[in-house]
Design an enzyme around this catalytic site. Structure first.
Site, mmCIF file in Angstrom:
data_model
loop_
_atom_site.group_PDB
_atom_site.id
_atom_site.type_symbol
_atom_site.label_atom_id
_atom_site.label_comp_id
_atom_site.label_asym_id
_atom_site.label_seq_id
_atom_site.Cartn_x
_atom_site.Cartn_y
_atom_site.Cartn_z
ATOM 1 N N ASP A 112 -19.297 -12.526 -18.077
ATOM 2 C CA ASP A 112 -19.857 -12.344 -16.566
ATOM 3 C C ASP A 112 -18.818 -11.740 -15.674
ATOM 4 O O ASP A 112 -19.199 -11.613 -14.653
ATOM 5 C CB ASP A 112 -20.440 -13.813 -15.890
ATOM 6 C CG ASP A 112 -19.183 -14.614 -15.846
ATOM 7 O OD1 ASP A 112 -17.957 -14.204 -16.329
ATOM 8 O OD2 ASP A 112 -19.367 -15.701 -15.262
ATOM 9 N N GLY A 113 -17.720 -10.938 -16.221
ATOM 10 C CA GLY A 113 -16.831 -10.501 -15.364
ATOM 11 C C GLY A 113 -15.697 -11.168 -15.083
ATOM 12 O O GLY A 113 -14.512 -10.714 -14.396
ATOM 13 N N GLU A 114 -15.813 -12.497 -15.118
ATOM 14 C CA GLU A 114 -14.769 -13.455 -14.669
ATOM 15 C C GLU A 114 -13.521 -13.323 -15.375
ATOM 16 O O GLU A 114 -13.608 -13.127 -16.507
ATOM 17 C CB GLU A 114 -15.227 -15.010 -14.570
ATOM 18 C CG GLU A 114 -16.263 -15.159 -13.301
ATOM 19 C CD GLU A 114 -16.710 -16.612 -13.010
ATOM 20 O OE1 GLU A 114 -16.289 -17.658 -13.857
ATOM 21 O OE2 GLU A 114 -17.276 -16.903 -11.968
ATOM 22 N N GLN B 5 -2.715 -5.109 7.030
ATOM 23 C CA GLN B 5 -3.616 -5.592 8.082
ATOM 24 C C GLN B 5 -2.989 -6.942 8.670
ATOM 25 O O GLN B 5 -3.536 -8.089 8.142
ATOM 26 C CB GLN B 5 -4.947 -5.970 7.256
ATOM 27 C CG GLN B 5 -6.055 -6.443 8.181
ATOM 28 C CD GLN B 5 -6.868 -5.352 8.941
ATOM 29 O OE1 GLN B 5 -6.631 -4.136 8.565
ATOM 30 N NE2 GLN B 5 -7.546 -5.876 10.240
ATOM 31 N N LYS C 226 4.666 9.404 15.003
ATOM 32 C CA LYS C 226 3.354 9.723 14.187
ATOM 33 C C LYS C 226 2.421 9.030 14.786
ATOM 34 O O LYS C 226 2.597 7.924 15.516
ATOM 35 C CB LYS C 226 3.534 8.976 12.755
ATOM 36 C CG LYS C 226 2.127 9.286 12.170
ATOM 37 C CD LYS C 226 2.261 8.615 10.765
ATOM 38 C CE LYS C 226 2.280 6.877 10.485
ATOM 39 N NZ LYS C 226 2.486 6.659 9.162
ATOM 40 N N ASP D 220 9.804 6.679 3.145
ATOM 41 C CA ASP D 220 8.773 5.751 3.742
ATOM 42 C C ASP D 220 8.458 4.627 3.000
ATOM 43 O O ASP D 220 8.987 4.514 1.965
ATOM 44 C CB ASP D 220 7.419 6.502 4.225
ATOM 45 C CG ASP D 220 6.643 5.884 5.352
ATOM 46 O OD1 ASP D 220 7.062 4.926 5.744
ATOM 47 O OD2 ASP D 220 5.593 6.435 5.771
HETATM 48 C C1 R5P Z 1 2.277 3.050 8.055
HETATM 49 O O1 R5P Z 1 3.251 3.380 9.067
HETATM 50 C C2 R5P Z 1 3.159 3.246 6.742
HETATM 51 O O2 R5P Z 1 4.525 3.075 7.019
HETATM 52 C C3 R5P Z 1 3.136 4.725 6.006
HETATM 53 O O3 R5P Z 1 3.466 5.735 6.739
HETATM 54 C C4 R5P Z 1 1.589 4.850 5.830
HETATM 55 O O4 R5P Z 1 0.912 3.548 5.452
HETATM 56 C C5 R5P Z 1 1.266 5.899 4.637
HETATM 57 O O5 R5P Z 1 -0.119 5.877 4.845
HETATM 58 P P1 R5P Z 1 -0.656 7.358 4.388
HETATM 59 O O6 R5P Z 1 -0.016 7.844 2.940
HETATM 60 O O7 R5P Z 1 -2.169 7.224 4.012
HETATM 61 O O8 R5P Z 1 -0.751 8.310 5.402
#
Ligand code: R5P
Length: 284
Positions: A33-35, A91, A185, A212
């Site tokens: 069933d996918g579990e 989030q 940004k 980043d």
């Molecule tokens: C957000 O501020 C993070 O530091 C990254 O800059 C961001 O999540 C990168 O997302 P994407 O590659 O979708 O632009």
């Protein structure tokens, strides 16, 4: 004993070696069933179980909970949960009415099955406060200096927004020379469009290393590269701790003209040139 999640097997093997702890051979199966069902080695009885799983999607989230429970069931005397990449960490608030604080919901669920949590460069370090057991962040940005060429010319280590400037400074320090700066940004949350406002940094003729925490859609980095190209930067390298590289992110970066993309192995991708495992091993 290191207990890997299915999506984090290479990182777990590297952690096993760096921490000098045995690597448990976990079985991952699905019922008709996918579990999901996992099986951890009996030898974890009486040992510390270190569940290592990047919660890269909903299945991986569920698997963490199963691995924790299986380790306890098998008699582990302590369960530590390492999240090399913590999904839903961005989030970290209800950005719009009616939304959940997803990172809190995930952290609470994960806390129920563990004595301790270790995360690697979550987007907001404050997400650690959502765990109800002791939780620590480790910063793996320093390892991103290793794959960079040794001959960078007047390098500028640049973050696409102010929030990531400390990561750029860490990579610069590990590289040993160079200046740092950041762009501004703005993201339109409806369209997802990114607007990059350049700083006054002089980039013409210089090598630039963009740093980043995560590359998701690649929009932030490709827009930043476009600005650098307009300003006649020499070579542009793109580095991040978590190379999510969703959808066509890698194509966006290649067509923007980056020299190379480097990430760690918190997410196992083609650009995962360097391991964050030794940094986590030190924390363990
Ligand atoms: C957000 O501020 C993070 O530091 C990254 O800059 C961001 O999540 C990168 O997302 P994407 O590659 O979708 O632009």
């Amino acid at each position: 004993m290191i207990i890997p999640g299915a999506e984090t097997q290479a990182f777990a093997a590297a952690l096993s070696e760096a921490a000098d702890e045995p690597l448990g051979r976990v079985e991952y199966e699905r019922f008709p069933d996918g579990e999901h069902v996992v099986r951890v080695p009996e030898a974890v009885a009486g040992e510390r179980a270190v569940v290592v799983a990047s919660t890269v999607d909903s299945d991986a989230h569920l698997q963490v909970l199963q691995l924790q429970d299986a380790a306890r069931e098998a008699g582990a005397n302590e369960v530590v949960t390492v999240l090399p990449y913590m999904g839903y960490a961005r989030q970290d608030e209800a950005f719009r009415e009616g939304e959940p604080v997803s990172s809190r919901a995930m952290a609470r669920a994960i806390s129920t099955g563990t004595d301790r949590v270790v995360t690697v460069n979550p987007h907001e370090p404050a997400v650690c406060d959502f765990f109800t057991v002791p939780a620590t962040n480790v910063d793996a940005a320093s390892v991103l200096a290793a794959p960079l060429p040794a001959d960078l010319d007047e390098p500028l280590f640049l973050s696409p927004d102010e929030g990531a400037i400390e990561l750029a400074e860490t990579v610069r320090d590990a590289y040993g020379t160079g200046a740092t700066d950041f762009f501004e940004k703005d993201r339109d949350y409806d369209s997802g469009d990114i607007d990059i406002s350049p700083s006054d940094a002089a980039v013409a003729g210089r090598d630039v290393v963009l740093v980043d925490d995560i590359i998701a859609t690649g929009s932030t980095m490709s827009e930043s590269v476009a600005v650098l190209n307009d300003r006649d930067a020499e070579r542009v390298y793109v580095t991040c701790v978590h190379p999510m590289l969703a959808s066509n992110a890698l194509t966006k970066l290649s067509s923007a003209g980056v020299e190379s993309v480097y990430g760690t192995d918190t997410l196992e991708r083609v650009v995962s040139d360097v391991s964050a495992a030794p940094v986590v091993a030190r924390e363990l």
